[in-house]
Scaffold this motif. Structure first.
Motif, PDB file in Angstrom:
ATOM      1  N   PRO A 247       0.837  -1.201   0.000  1.00 28.16           N
ATOM      2  CA  PRO A 247       0.000   0.000   0.000  1.00 28.16           C
ATOM      3  C   PRO A 247       0.876   1.257   0.000  1.00 28.16           C
ATOM      4  N   ARG A 248       0.440   2.231  -0.744  1.00 36.00           N
ATOM      5  CA  ARG A 248       1.188   3.490  -0.823  1.00 36.00           C
ATOM      6  C   ARG A 248       0.953   4.320   0.429  1.00 36.00           C
ATOM      7  N   ARG A 249       2.001   4.956   0.860  1.00 34.30           N
ATOM      8  CA  ARG A 249       1.848   5.881   1.969  1.00 34.30           C
ATOM      9  C   ARG A 249       1.347   7.204   1.430  1.00 34.30           C
ATOM     10  N   ARG A 250       0.395   7.755   2.089  1.00 30.21           N
ATOM     11  CA  ARG A 250      -0.133   9.045   1.649  1.00 30.21           C
ATOM     12  C   ARG A 250       0.789  10.162   2.088  1.00 30.21           C
ATOM     13  N   ARG A 251       1.001  11.064   1.175  1.00 27.07           N
ATOM     14  CA  ARG A 251       1.802  12.229   1.502  1.00 27.07           C
ATOM     15  C   ARG A 251       0.917  13.235   2.212  1.00 27.07           C
ATOM     16  N   PRO A 252       1.511  14.023   3.086  1.00 27.22           N
ATOM     17  CA  PRO A 252       0.684  15.043   3.744  1.00 27.22           C
ATOM     18  C   PRO A 252       0.205  16.067   2.712  1.00 27.22           C
ATOM     19  N   ALA A 253      -0.969  16.589   2.961  1.00 23.59           N
ATOM     20  CA  ALA A 253      -1.544  17.556   2.031  1.00 23.59           C
ATOM     21  C   ALA A 253      -0.700  18.822   2.008  1.00 23.59           C
TER      22      ALA A 253
END
Length: 87
Positions: free
Chosen positions: A5-11
């Protein structure tokens, strides 16, 4: 093959835009910076460029308004400089 699963980057948040007026007195080009012939040429080209603009297109009307305002201000400045008036 298993996908991780990809880690989400902070907005990413950008600062709000600072409004900039189209006309700020005292920062324009000094009178007489261009000749009257050049100012007339700029005005005529702007009129020709936007004579067939689509009046139902907000973007076309925005571009026409900005371009024509610039041409008008340039023409008035050149006329004032030729007659020796200061704005």
């Amino acid at each position: 093959m298993r996908f991780l699963p990809r880690r989400r980057r902070p907005a990413v948040t950008f600062p709000p835009p600072v409004p900039v007026p189209l006309h700020t007195p005292g920062t324009e080009v000094p009178p007489g910076a261009i000749s009257l012939e050049v100012a007339l040429h700029i005005a005529r080209r702007a009129l020709t460029r936007h004579s067939s603009a689509n009046i139902h297109s907000k973007i076309a009307m925005f571009h026409a308004a900005v371009d024509l305002e610039h041409a008008l201000r340039t023409l008035v400045t050149a006329l004032d400089a030729e007659e020796g008036r200061t704005p």
